[in-house]
Design a protein around this motif. Structure first.
Motif, PDB file in Angstrom:
ATOM      1  N   ASN A  69      72.995  50.835  44.348  1.00  0.00           N
ATOM      2  CA  ASN A  69      74.072  49.851  44.422  1.00  0.00           C
ATOM      3  C   ASN A  69      73.548  48.422  44.483  1.00  0.00           C
ATOM      4  O   ASN A  69      74.305  47.500  44.799  1.00  0.00           O
ATOM      5  CB  ASN A  69      74.971  50.129  45.628  1.00  0.00           C
ATOM      6  N   ILE A  78      83.483  51.798  42.407  1.00  0.00           N
ATOM      7  CA  ILE A  78      83.966  50.485  42.844  1.00  0.00           C
ATOM      8  C   ILE A  78      85.393  50.277  42.341  1.00  0.00           C
ATOM      9  O   ILE A  78      85.672  50.446  41.150  1.00  0.00           O
ATOM     10  CB  ILE A  78      83.057  49.355  42.309  1.00  0.00           C
ATOM     11  N   VAL A 100      82.117  43.404  46.178  1.00  0.00           N
ATOM     12  CA  VAL A 100      80.831  43.339  45.485  1.00  0.00           C
ATOM     13  C   VAL A 100      80.283  41.923  45.633  1.00  0.00           C
ATOM     14  O   VAL A 100      80.975  40.945  45.341  1.00  0.00           O
ATOM     15  CB  VAL A 100      80.968  43.699  43.990  1.00  0.00           C
ATOM     16  N   ILE A 147      84.027  42.468  37.997  1.00  0.00           N
ATOM     17  CA  ILE A 147      84.399  42.884  39.356  1.00  0.00           C
ATOM     18  C   ILE A 147      85.905  42.765  39.546  1.00  0.00           C
ATOM     19  O   ILE A 147      86.574  43.686  40.027  1.00  0.00           O
ATOM     20  CB  ILE A 147      83.646  42.032  40.401  1.00  0.00           C
TER      21      ILE A 147
END
Length: 534
Positions: free
Chosen positions: A142, A65, A71, A88
């Motif tokens: 995920n 990522i 996300v 994130i």
């Protein structure tokens, strides 16, 4: 003509959200309490929070990522939300936050639209999350279930898996002015939800804009009951309170008794609410059973707060009540009554019915929706109403994959049309009249639903109310009130209509009444008028 905010402009650093919030934290603040779990009293220091954010970013990077990836986060307010959300962003990815009440189908639609590569949730929401994620092809590895509890969580990474490796945060590069940090979705109260692209600069700017006027300091204990997944909670709580080095008491959902217990137990000093909470605080008898004297400031947002209601709360609890205005597309705050009410910062006190003055670094226009001409700013008194337009560094980048809606909302010169009708006084103080699309047109007259709602809430027999436009036998649009009767009270439709008829101009009278158990509202407290119209 446009009018600027009345404050000195603030510096907006050209940095990421993470660097802005935590990059220059003082050593003395690292061991201050950042988060308190309202359920069990567990605390997280700023040192621990930053460490967990870095570890989350490292774990996400190890899972592939990074910049360009989205996300999704489906979670109520819990301390881990702060870790995941900022992890994130720290990894250079984009966070799209989902309403914790969403069904599997609603989750699926947002995952598809946002092109989410990963989904983070908790076991309580795992059934609908898993159904949606699998439908759109997100692999099990995920789908992260933070608490890792229950059969549904089997085979999925959890918080320990995410943070336990202690991987260093990645080195990422991007332009804060253009890189999308978050992708919340507009509430859909007036149409289909749209992804609102907010850059790191948008979020940094808005915290910087409200910091000098909200009065929040490091000694404040702030109640975080507004959902972090909504831009209101995301900016004014999760980001602004952390920037102030205050302590956030995190509540997963609003419950009246739990709200009051949290204030009493944790000595809350600063609270952000939506108007439905104000109604309860003003009217519910249980409030008197708790010691709420620690609260010095309360801010209402997300929907218009009636002045009489706000003053009733302020008097009952002995605090300063403020009101602000914003929308997802503005990151979200564009107007706010300053912490002193305006007496010191502006030399004049803002009416509580207003939303105060424009935040620093912004400009406003009040535009006649019929002619497109600017409404004249009066030398004294209050202007005629018009649509509020805003320009500044907190204006969104645009709507995701929707150039037409973006062009309709952000017009020439970078002005964002809010869709809200407002007035302005000679000092630049703005008052929101109502949503442009929600104004009821009765025989050519414009009737603001919020005005009638505020009036009806002064009736002690009414616990809550919403007003929408409905059609009579002749097809004429008329004001219709959906009324929740106060516990133990008796009330007829005729009494409701008579109550308004005695207090407003004839064209504003409520002409239809329906009694309901509860007024439908979004998580941020906005009345879902489209649900009532159905």
């Amino acid at each position: 003509m446009s009018f600027r905010n009345p404050y000195d402009d603030v510096e907006i650093p050209d940095v990421s959200v993470y660097d802005f919030l935590f990059g220059s934290i003082a050593d003395g603040d690292l061991d201050r309490t950042a988060l308190i779990d309202s359920r069990n009293g567990a605390t997280t220091t700023y040192r621990q929070l930053i460490g967990s954010i870095d570890a989350a970013a490292g774990a996400l990077a190890a899972r592939g990522i990074g910049v360009g990836d989205v996300v999704a986060v489906l979670s109520p307010n819990i301390p881990a939300f702060a870790t995941v959300f900022h992890g994130i962003l720290r990894a250079g990815a984009t966070a799209t936050t989902l309403n914790a009440l969403f069904t599997a189908n609603e989750i699926r639609k947002q995952l598809v639209d946002a092109k989410a590569k990963m989904l983070v949730t908790i076991s309580m929401m795992a059934p609908q999350a898993l159904e949606a994620a699998r439908e759109v092809g997100i692999a099990d590895e995920n789908i992260i279930i933070l608490d890792g509890e229950g059969q549904a969580a089997s085979g999925h990474p959890n918080a320990a898996d995410l943070l336990g490796a202690g991987l260093p945060a990645p080195e990422v590069e991007f332009d804060p002015a253009t890189h999308i940090a978050v992708l919340p979705y507009s509430s859909g109260t007036t149409g289909n939800p749209k992804g609102v692209m907010l850059s790191h600069r948008n979020l940094v700017a808005n915290v910087a804009q409200i910091e000098p006027i909200n009065g929040m300091v490091s000694d404040d204990v702030v109640l975080a009951v507004l959902p972090f997944f909504h831009i209101y909670g995301m900016t004014v709580l999760l980001n602004a309170a952390l920037k102030a080095r205050a302590s956030l008491v995190v509540m997963p959902r609003f419950d009246m008794v739990e709200f009051l217990e949290s204030v009493q137990t944790h000595k809350i000093t600063y609270a952000f609410i939506a108007p439905p909470v104000a109604v309860a605080l003003a009217k519910h008898p249980i409030v008197d059973k708790f010691d709420l004297s620690s609260i010095h400031t309360m801010v209402s947002g997300a929907a218009p707060l009636d002045e009489e209601l706000g003053n009733a709360v302020a008097k009952r609890l002995g605090l300063t009540m403020l009101q602000g205005f914003g929308m997802s597309e503005l990151s979200p705050v564009s107007h706010l009554i300053p912490f002193d009410g305006g007496e010191k910062t502006r030399g004049v006190r803002a009416p509580l019915a207003s939303v105060g003055w424009a935040v620093p670094n912004t400009e406003n226009r009040i535009v006649d929706p019929g002619t497109g001409a600017d409404v004249e700013i009066p030398a004294e008194g209050v202007s005629e109403p018009g649509e509020l337009w805003v320009k500044g560094p907190n204006v969104m980048v645009g709507y995701l994959n929707n150039d037409a809606a973006t062009a309709e909302t952000i017009v020439e010169g970078g002005w964002l049309r809010t869709g809200d009708m407002a007035t302005v006084d000679a000092t630049g103080c703005v008052t929101i009249v109502d949503r442009l699309k929600e104004l009821i047109k009765y025989k050519g007259y414009q009737v603001p639903p919020a005005e009638l709602e505020a009036l009806l809430l002064t009736n002690p027999k009414i616990a809550d109310v919403a007003v929408v436009g409905a059609h009579d036998e002749d097809g004429e649009e008329v004001p219709k009130a959906f009324v929740v009767v106060a516990e133990g009270a008796e009330l007829t439709a005729d009494e409701v209509m008579e109550f308004t008829a005695e207090r407003v101009a004839p064209y504003k009278k409520v002409r239809q009444v329906e009694f309901i158990d509860a007024v439908p509202k979004s998580a941020s407290g906005k009345i879902l008028r489209k649900d009532l119209r159905k």
